[in-house]
Design a protein around this motif. Structure first.
Motif, PDB file in Angstrom:
ATOM      1  N   PRO A  21      30.393  28.108  51.692  1.00  0.00           N
ATOM      2  CA  PRO A  21      29.584  27.257  50.796  1.00  0.00           C
ATOM      3  C   PRO A  21      28.165  27.801  50.619  1.00  0.00           C
ATOM      4  O   PRO A  21      27.597  28.411  51.524  1.00  0.00           O
ATOM      5  CB  PRO A  21      29.567  25.913  51.518  1.00  0.00           C
ATOM      6  CG  PRO A  21      29.740  26.260  52.959  1.00  0.00           C
ATOM      7  CD  PRO A  21      30.633  27.458  53.001  1.00  0.00           C
ATOM      8  N   ILE A  22      27.629  27.578  49.437  1.00  0.00           N
ATOM      9  CA  ILE A  22      26.228  27.905  49.143  1.00  0.00           C
ATOM     10  C   ILE A  22      25.589  26.655  48.554  1.00  0.00           C
ATOM     11  O   ILE A  22      26.115  26.064  47.600  1.00  0.00           O
ATOM     12  CB  ILE A  22      26.117  29.066  48.146  1.00  0.00           C
ATOM     13  CG1 ILE A  22      26.822  30.315  48.687  1.00  0.00           C
ATOM     14  CG2 ILE A  22      24.649  29.384  47.853  1.00  0.00           C
ATOM     15  CD1 ILE A  22      26.813  31.476  47.721  1.00  0.00           C
ATOM     16  N   SER A  23      24.485  26.242  49.106  1.00  0.00           N
ATOM     17  CA  SER A  23      23.848  24.999  48.670  1.00  0.00           C
ATOM     18  C   SER A  23      23.247  25.140  47.283  1.00  0.00           C
ATOM     19  O   SER A  23      22.841  26.233  46.859  1.00  0.00           O
ATOM     20  CB  SER A  23      22.750  24.587  49.653  1.00  0.00           C
ATOM     21  OG  SER A  23      21.648  25.469  49.574  1.00  0.00           O
ATOM     22  N   GLY A  24      23.177  24.016  46.584  1.00  0.00           N
ATOM     23  CA  GLY A  24      22.539  23.995  45.277  1.00  0.00           C
ATOM     24  C   GLY A  24      21.076  24.378  45.373  1.00  0.00           C
ATOM     25  O   GLY A  24      20.529  25.029  44.475  1.00  0.00           O
ATOM     26  N   GLU A  25      20.449  24.001  46.478  1.00  0.00           N
ATOM     27  CA  GLU A  25      19.038  24.328  46.685  1.00  0.00           C
ATOM     28  C   GLU A  25      18.848  25.844  46.788  1.00  0.00           C
ATOM     29  O   GLU A  25      17.909  26.411  46.198  1.00  0.00           O
ATOM     30  CB  GLU A  25      18.522  23.657  47.956  1.00  0.00           C
ATOM     31  CG  GLU A  25      17.059  23.923  48.235  1.00  0.00           C
ATOM     32  CD  GLU A  25      16.574  23.221  49.487  1.00  0.00           C
ATOM     33  OE1 GLU A  25      15.367  23.303  49.770  1.00  0.00           O
ATOM     34  OE2 GLU A  25      17.400  22.584  50.182  1.00  0.00           O
ATOM     35  N   GLU A  26      19.733  26.505  47.521  1.00  0.00           N
ATOM     36  CA  GLU A  26      19.630  27.956  47.661  1.00  0.00           C
ATOM     37  C   GLU A  26      19.824  28.654  46.327  1.00  0.00           C
ATOM     38  O   GLU A  26      19.108  29.605  45.995  1.00  0.00           O
ATOM     39  CB  GLU A  26      20.674  28.450  48.669  1.00  0.00           C
ATOM     40  CG  GLU A  26      20.657  29.959  48.880  1.00  0.00           C
ATOM     41  CD  GLU A  26      21.724  30.442  49.841  1.00  0.00           C
ATOM     42  OE1 GLU A  26      22.021  31.661  49.838  1.00  0.00           O
ATOM     43  OE2 GLU A  26      22.270  29.610  50.598  1.00  0.00           O
ATOM     44  N   LEU A  27      20.793  28.185  45.546  1.00  0.00           N
ATOM     45  CA  LEU A  27      21.042  28.773  44.234  1.00  0.00           C
ATOM     46  C   LEU A  27      19.844  28.574  43.314  1.00  0.00           C
ATOM     47  O   LEU A  27      19.447  29.492  42.582  1.00  0.00           O
ATOM     48  CB  LEU A  27      22.300  28.154  43.609  1.00  0.00           C
ATOM     49  CG  LEU A  27      23.631  28.501  44.291  1.00  0.00           C
ATOM     50  CD1 LEU A  27      24.749  27.629  43.733  1.00  0.00           C
ATOM     51  CD2 LEU A  27      23.978  29.978  44.110  1.00  0.00           C
ATOM     52  N   ASP A  51      37.647  27.077  39.810  1.00  0.00           N
ATOM     53  CA  ASP A  51      37.877  26.065  40.844  1.00  0.00           C
ATOM     54  C   ASP A  51      36.710  26.030  41.838  1.00  0.00           C
ATOM     55  O   ASP A  51      36.846  26.416  42.999  1.00  0.00           O
ATOM     56  CB  ASP A  51      39.194  26.359  41.565  1.00  0.00           C
ATOM     57  CG  ASP A  51      39.538  25.291  42.605  1.00  0.00           C
ATOM     58  OD1 ASP A  51      39.043  24.153  42.466  1.00  0.00           O
ATOM     59  OD2 ASP A  51      40.293  25.610  43.542  1.00  0.00           O
ATOM     60  N   ILE A  52      35.568  25.557  41.365  1.00  0.00           N
ATOM     61  CA  ILE A  52      34.396  25.457  42.223  1.00  0.00           C
ATOM     62  C   ILE A  52      34.377  24.075  42.870  1.00  0.00           C
ATOM     63  O   ILE A  52      34.352  23.054  42.189  1.00  0.00           O
ATOM     64  CB  ILE A  52      33.098  25.679  41.421  1.00  0.00           C
ATOM     65  CG1 ILE A  52      33.111  27.061  40.767  1.00  0.00           C
ATOM     66  CG2 ILE A  52      31.877  25.528  42.326  1.00  0.00           C
ATOM     67  CD1 ILE A  52      31.926  27.330  39.866  1.00  0.00           C
ATOM     68  N   GLN A  53      34.429  24.068  44.190  1.00  0.00           N
ATOM     69  CA  GLN A  53      34.472  22.812  44.933  1.00  0.00           C
ATOM     70  C   GLN A  53      33.099  22.489  45.516  1.00  0.00           C
ATOM     71  O   GLN A  53      32.312  23.393  45.790  1.00  0.00           O
ATOM     72  CB  GLN A  53      35.519  22.910  46.044  1.00  0.00           C
ATOM     73  CG  GLN A  53      36.909  23.231  45.522  1.00  0.00           C
ATOM     74  CD  GLN A  53      37.897  23.547  46.625  1.00  0.00           C
ATOM     75  OE1 GLN A  53      37.586  23.446  47.813  1.00  0.00           O
ATOM     76  NE2 GLN A  53      39.107  23.930  46.234  1.00  0.00           N
ATOM     77  N   ALA A  54      32.836  21.208  45.655  1.00  0.00           N
ATOM     78  CA  ALA A  54      31.569  20.765  46.243  1.00  0.00           C
ATOM     79  C   ALA A  54      31.854  20.155  47.608  1.00  0.00           C
ATOM     80  O   ALA A  54      32.757  19.330  47.754  1.00  0.00           O
ATOM     81  CB  ALA A  54      30.898  19.735  45.345  1.00  0.00           C
ATOM     82  N   THR A  55      31.118  20.588  48.632  1.00  0.00           N
ATOM     83  CA  THR A  55      31.278  20.052  49.977  1.00  0.00           C
ATOM     84  C   THR A  55      30.007  19.294  50.361  1.00  0.00           C
ATOM     85  O   THR A  55      28.892  19.785  50.161  1.00  0.00           O
ATOM     86  CB  THR A  55      31.524  21.177  50.991  1.00  0.00           C
ATOM     87  OG1 THR A  55      30.454  22.121  50.919  1.00  0.00           O
ATOM     88  CG2 THR A  55      32.825  21.900  50.702  1.00  0.00           C
ATOM     89  N   THR A  56      30.177  18.109  50.879  1.00  0.00           N
ATOM     90  CA  THR A  56      29.053  17.244  51.209  1.00  0.00           C
ATOM     91  C   THR A  56      28.096  17.919  52.189  1.00  0.00           C
ATOM     92  O   THR A  56      28.509  18.436  53.231  1.00  0.00           O
ATOM     93  CB  THR A  56      29.549  15.918  51.817  1.00  0.00           C
ATOM     94  OG1 THR A  56      30.482  15.325  50.905  1.00  0.00           O
ATOM     95  CG2 THR A  56      28.379  14.967  52.047  1.00  0.00           C
ATOM     96  N   ASN A  57      26.838  17.943  51.806  1.00  0.00           N
ATOM     97  CA  ASN A  57      25.747  18.497  52.631  1.00  0.00           C
ATOM     98  C   ASN A  57      25.889  19.995  52.914  1.00  0.00           C
ATOM     99  O   ASN A  57      25.179  20.537  53.769  1.00  0.00           O
ATOM    100  CB  ASN A  57      25.640  17.751  53.972  1.00  0.00           C
ATOM    101  CG  ASN A  57      25.303  16.286  53.780  1.00  0.00           C
ATOM    102  OD1 ASN A  57      24.538  15.928  52.876  1.00  0.00           O
ATOM    103  ND2 ASN A  57      25.885  15.434  54.614  1.00  0.00           N
ATOM    104  N   ARG A  58      26.800  20.661  52.199  1.00  0.00           N
ATOM    105  CA  ARG A  58      26.966  22.096  52.426  1.00  0.00           C
ATOM    106  C   ARG A  58      26.806  22.906  51.143  1.00  0.00           C
ATOM    107  O   ARG A  58      26.345  24.029  51.189  1.00  0.00           O
ATOM    108  CB  ARG A  58      28.332  22.375  53.058  1.00  0.00           C
ATOM    109  CG  ARG A  58      28.516  21.726  54.430  1.00  0.00           C
ATOM    110  CD  ARG A  58      29.875  22.059  54.999  1.00  0.00           C
ATOM    111  NE  ARG A  58      29.983  23.485  55.323  1.00  0.00           N
ATOM    112  CZ  ARG A  58      31.141  24.093  55.555  1.00  0.00           C
ATOM    113  NH1 ARG A  58      32.286  23.412  55.453  1.00  0.00           N
ATOM    114  NH2 ARG A  58      31.166  25.376  55.871  1.00  0.00           N
ATOM    115  N   GLY A  59      27.213  22.346  50.005  1.00  0.00           N
ATOM    116  CA  GLY A  59      27.026  23.044  48.742  1.00  0.00           C
ATOM    117  C   GLY A  59      28.313  23.348  48.012  1.00  0.00           C
ATOM    118  O   GLY A  59      29.336  22.686  48.202  1.00  0.00           O
ATOM    119  N   TYR A  60      28.260  24.374  47.192  1.00  0.00           N
ATOM    120  CA  TYR A  60      29.389  24.753  46.343  1.00  0.00           C
ATOM    121  C   TYR A  60      30.158  25.907  46.976  1.00  0.00           C
ATOM    122  O   TYR A  60      29.594  26.767  47.649  1.00  0.00           O
ATOM    123  CB  TYR A  60      28.889  25.169  44.959  1.00  0.00           C
ATOM    124  CG  TYR A  60      28.110  24.107  44.242  1.00  0.00           C
ATOM    125  CD1 TYR A  60      28.747  22.977  43.718  1.00  0.00           C
ATOM    126  CD2 TYR A  60      26.730  24.216  44.087  1.00  0.00           C
ATOM    127  CE1 TYR A  60      28.034  21.999  43.055  1.00  0.00           C
ATOM    128  CE2 TYR A  60      26.004  23.236  43.419  1.00  0.00           C
ATOM    129  CZ  TYR A  60      26.657  22.132  42.919  1.00  0.00           C
ATOM    130  OH  TYR A  60      25.953  21.160  42.259  1.00  0.00           O
TER     131      TYR A  60
END
Length: 323
Positions: A21-27, A51-60
């Motif tokens: 996962p990569i966080s939205g903040e990092e991106l 197929d981009i998945q979102a994980t809670t508190n972890r990112g995409y």
């Protein structure tokens, strides 16, 4: 080279970190945009089928088995310079390549599409080209060899496709003269070669080889279910289409560069599974049963009809059907 959009940058980043996962903040920080811009880009990519998945508190995250087809990925797998252009949806990659050719695009411009709305094969037959399940690619050539050798672009492409399929899947591919590739008894790839001739120099202005491969298992229309197949079933490896595209281009480069020496010939004949079999020949108003005796050096089909008459068949004049 034109810079990538934020959407393309994000896809590249997620693809490079598959399974992590990569966080939205990092991106947002890396690409100097807002979190909302990242969210909108991811939303658009999802709508395009990624197929981009979102994980809670972890990112995409992109799953490890994601099949990402981008021009940059294909180019990164090649050993030579190739101008790869990726389109989401086109009527026909051959038609798109013709536009590039008319605009003066160089040899080894390859147009790849996720989907063809009006894919076609020989004699204007339609080619089923749904989004995300196949590799639809047209390659532009500007030959210096004679126009009589233009057929060899098709035969070279057929051999290149067979070898590429075998490299990525381990499955044995064969050729049905002149331009179809088979796995077992079903068609997996069709090739349509088109040329433009120059009146000024009495030679070829360009040749375009259109290659359509069924890569993943999909929902074939009822009329195709008994005659068509795909390279992979439900268990499709990551980046299968990009890997296959690069393998085809690599092998096609070798055989195309050696067309005057007909380097493709031995492999073509060894894979032509209709040799020794009976076929029905269709040539204008004439039809008839014939035994296929071989393929000559010009890639004409050598046949013997029931009455003992022998003939050399040119792909531009006839078609054959297995009995």
């Amino acid at each position: 080279m034109k810079g990538m959009s934020i959407k393309e940058e994000i896809l590249k980043k997620l693809d490079g970190a598959k399974g992590k996962p990569i966080s939205g903040e990092e991106l947002a920080e890396q690409f100097h945009v807002s979190r909302n811009a990242v969210w909108k880009a991811v939303k658009t990519l999802r709508e395009e089928g990624y197929d981009i998945q979102a994980t809670t508190n972890r990112g995409y995250i992109l799953p490890r088995q994601s099949d990402i087809l981008t021009a940059e990925k294909v180019c990164s797998l090649l050993s030579f310079d190739c101008n790869v252009v990726l389109k989401k949806s086109v009527d026909s990659t051959n038609d798109e390549a013709k536009v590039f050719a008319a605009q003066g695009a160089p040899e080894w411009t390859a147009v790849i599409a996720e989907e063809q709305r009006k894919g076609r094969g020989r004699n204007q037959r339609s080619f089923f080209s749904p989004s995300g399940t196949g590799l639809y690619m047209s390659v532009l050539f500007r030959p210096t060899f004679s126009s009589s050798e233009s057929l060899f672009v098709t035969t070279s492409a057929a051999v290149a496709v067979c070898e590429a399929i075998e490299k990525v899947s381990g499955k044995k591919a064969q050729i049905k003269w002149v331009n179809d590739v088979f796995l077992g008894e079903k068609k997996v790839c069709g090739i349509l070669t088109e040329a433009s001739f120059s009146v000024e120099n009495n030679g070829m202005e360009y040749v375009i080889a259109g290659i359509g491969v069924n890569v993943k298992s999909g929902s074939f229309p009822e009329e195709l279910q008994e005659i068509a197949t795909s390279v992979f079933g439900d268990d499709c490896p990551a980046d299968a289409r990009a890997l296959l595209a690069a393998e085809i281009l690599e092998r096609l480069k070798y055989y195309y560069d050696n067309i005057p020496a007909r380097t493709f010939y031995r492999e073509y004949v060894s894979r032509c599974f209709i040799i020794g079999k009976e076929v029905m020949v269709f040539s204008g108003n004439m039809t008839g049963k014939a035994l296929v005796e071989g393929v000559d050096k010009n890639c004409f089909l050598k046949v013997r009809f029931e009455d003992g008459r022998k003939a050399l068949l040119s792909s531009g004049e006839v078609s054959v059907r297995l009995l």
